[in-house]
Design an enzyme around this catalytic site. Structure first.
Site, PDB file in Angstrom:
ATOM      1  N   LYS A 142       0.829  -1.208   0.000  1.00  0.00           N
ATOM      2  CA  LYS A 142       0.000   0.000   0.000  1.00  0.00           C
ATOM      3  C   LYS A 142       0.874   1.273   0.000  1.00  0.00           C
ATOM      4  O   LYS A 142       0.431   2.328  -0.438  1.00  0.00           O
ATOM      5  CB  LYS A 142      -0.933   0.011   1.206  1.00  0.00           C
ATOM      6  CG  LYS A 142      -1.851  -1.204   1.343  1.00  0.00           C
ATOM      7  CD  LYS A 142      -2.792  -1.362   0.161  1.00  0.00           C
ATOM      8  CE  LYS A 142      -3.956  -2.292   0.457  1.00  0.00           C
ATOM      9  NZ  LYS A 142      -3.569  -3.709   0.601  1.00  0.00           N
TER      10      LYS A 142
HETATM   11  C1  LIG Z   1      -4.220  -4.890   0.226  1.00  0.00           C
HETATM   12  C2  LIG Z   1      -3.378  -6.108   0.165  1.00  0.00           C
HETATM   13  C3  LIG Z   1      -3.626  -7.115  -0.782  1.00  0.00           C
HETATM   14  C4  LIG Z   1      -4.780  -7.041  -1.747  1.00  0.00           C
HETATM   15  O1  LIG Z   1      -4.630  -6.015  -2.686  1.00  0.00           O
HETATM   16  P1  LIG Z   1      -5.898  -5.487  -3.513  1.00  0.00           P
HETATM   17  O2  LIG Z   1      -5.396  -4.345  -4.297  1.00  0.00           O
HETATM   18  O3  LIG Z   1      -6.905  -5.062  -2.463  1.00  0.00           O
HETATM   19  O4  LIG Z   1      -6.401  -6.619  -4.332  1.00  0.00           O
HETATM   20  C5  LIG Z   1      -2.765  -8.188  -0.834  1.00  0.00           C
HETATM   21  N1  LIG Z   1      -1.741  -8.312   0.035  1.00  0.00           N
HETATM   22  C6  LIG Z   1      -1.485  -7.374   0.973  1.00  0.00           C
HETATM   23  C7  LIG Z   1      -0.354  -7.574   1.914  1.00  0.00           C
HETATM   24  C8  LIG Z   1      -2.286  -6.241   1.062  1.00  0.00           C
HETATM   25  O5  LIG Z   1      -2.027  -5.304   1.986  1.00  0.00           O
END
Ligand SMILES: *Cc1c(COP(=O)(O)O)cnc(C)c1O
Length: 496
Positions: free
Chosen positions: A112
């Protein structure tokens, strides 16, 4: 040429990129999408020689056409700096014949950070450009990682406040501690009695509530979103797919034009949608392999064309993917329906009322780029253990879901020749208990901080500052509410 954004549910709703970022969600509840997906205007050989920051500019300028070169470069320079612990920003690590694209080198050690390091800068630039009169209130639902990354990005940013809702019993201990220790006078963190979908639905409801919007405006506020429903989250995520493809070319791991498969551990469908956009821009991407955990609503969708959220919500060892309503799928549906806003609005209406919709055979035919599968918790633990024993490399639980699904893909299709990038979405330090107990049961009895030390010894990596910090940091946020109290909590924080 200016790229205009419209709502997936109404083509007549037209805004600029900066307006779309400021608003987050369209007034009709739809998601902002670009009127077309722009083509890369450099070839991969040129990208092969670029830094992450240069790549970011070349990709993002095509989407954010109302930002000046100076504005965009300034946002990029502020985002991708020493907050990341490697100059490469998103390094590729080859293990066992696959390429793990490590997206966890930012401040909060999850992918993120890739978008949320830049979103606050894009947002404040957008506010200036549009002469926004109101203070921006970032309203965010998190399955664990968005919350901290958004808090870190927006803490003490003038002209903004941030409110994060997380499922009280649905995140890892490290994830929770990271959030409730967040400093900054403009930050608010709230646990809810419910799961991620409840948090996301509550947030979307507040966005669509006209009366609440008016009350906010009177108090001098306006909402925006740091979730991947905001196009300002999605665009920066396209960058690392172009970057990774170019790096494989630069290292001669692939020939020019050779297609690379991409495997993504998926929850809200934001990360994999960014890969799909990258492919549509001309990046040499082959299959998009969508990996789910036991909340396998997307796997079922890719197999049957029916999306059905009416099922048990399962708390897994990959909590950031514990999601049954994958918001960004709406953007894909819009594309595969031939950009039919009425169709999209109808499907979303069916999802809201009955929790289910079916797409036409024609739309299903447009999904050939995708392959979906899932891994159970047991398979995920086994994958962590297998990869560790084969190569000494330690995967976090989310990346392990993707890694296990990639192996299923190869077994099912026989497509072993194509090179594969696996999006590595979190540092194992964020999920040390699940990760270490997958390797050896002896870790079960240790406390979380002892586990960090063990992980450091086992992996030969230093404990990241993000983990060191929370060992002693005081808890600053203690609010927990029911889902029907979310609006009240927001008003309380804002004093309206
Ligand atoms: C948010 C997240 C995901 C999923 O990503 P999306 O964009 O919501 O599909 C996968 N792995 C981790 C560690 C995340 O923080």
């Amino acid at each position: 040429m200016e790229l205009i954004y419209n709502s997936t549910r109404n083509k007549e709703e037209k805004v600029t990129a900066s307006q779309a970022i400021l608003r987050g969600l369209a007034p009709d509840g739809g998601l902002y999408v670009p009127a077309f997906i722009p083509a890369l205007d450099r070839d991969m050989k040129e990208f092969a020689g670029m830094t992450y920051q240069e790549t970011a500019y070349e990709v993002m300028k095509l989407f954010l056409t109302d930002f000046t070169e100076e504005e965009l470069k300034d946002c990029i320079a502020k985002a991708y700096d020493e907050k990341f612990d490697t100059k490469e920003i998103a390094p590729l690590v080859e293990k066992g014949g696959v390429y793990y694209l490590e997206l966890f080198h930012g401040a909060t050690i999850a992918f993120k950070d890739m978008a949320l390091s830049i979103l606050p800068h894009l947002m404040t630039t957008a506010a200036k450009k549009n002469h926004a009169e109101h203070e921006i209130v970032i309203l965010t639902a998190t399955s664990g990682d968005t919350g901290k990354a958004a808090l870190a990005g927006f803490a003490d940013v003038p002209g903004t406040r941030i409110i994060v809702f997380y499922p009280k019993d649905g995140v890892s201990p490290v994830q929770e501690k990271q959030m409730v220790t967040q400093k900054g006078d403009n930050t608010f963190v709230v646990g809810i009695r419910g799961n991620f979908d409840d948090a996301q639905t509550g947030v979307k409801k507040m966005f669509g509530d006209r009366k609440l919007g008016e009350e906010l405006a009177k108090g001098g506020f306006q909402f925006s979103s740091a979730n991947s429903i905001n196009i300002g989250r999605l665009v920066p995520q396209i960058v690392y797919y172009v970057y990774a493809c170019a790096k494989l070319l630069a290292s001669s791991a692939v020939a020019e034009g050779e297609k690379i498969n991409v495997t993504v551990p998926t929850g809200n469908f934001g990360n994999i949608l960014a890969a799909y956009y990258a492919k549509n821009m001309g990046a040499p991407i082959g299959k998009l392999i969508c990996a789910s955990n036991e909340n396998k609503v997307l796997y079922d969708f890719f197999r049957t064309g029916v999306y059905d959220r009416n099922r048990e919500f399962i708390l897994t060892s990959s909590p950031s993917m514990d999601i049954l309503i994958s918001s960004n799928l709406e953007r894909l549906l819009y594309r595969i329906s031939g950009e039919d806003d009425k169709k999209d609005a109808g499907l979303m209406e069916a999802l809201a009322s009955g929790g289910r919709y079916a797409i036409s055979e024609e739309m299903k035919g447009e999904l050939a780029d995708f392959y979906g599968n899932f891994a159970t918790m047991e398979e995920t633990a086994k994958e962590i253990s297998d990869v560790y024993r084969e190569s000494g490399y330690i995967l976090d639980t989310h990346t392990a879901v993707a890694s296990a699904v990639y192996k299923k893909y190869v077994r099912e299709t026989g497509d072993a020749a194509a090179k594969t990038i696996i999006a590595s979405t979190a540092s194992p330090y964020k999920f040390s208990r699940s990760v270490l107990t997958a390797i050896d049961k002896k870790y079960e009895s240790m406390d979380d901080f002892a586990l960090a030390d063990e992980l450091s010894a086992l992996s030969g990596t230093k404990i990241p500052p993000a983990i060191e910090e929370i060992r002693t940091a005081p808890v600053l946020h203690r609010t927990v509410v029911r889902t029907d109290e979310m609006e009240q909590a927001v008003k309380g924080f804002l004093g309206i």
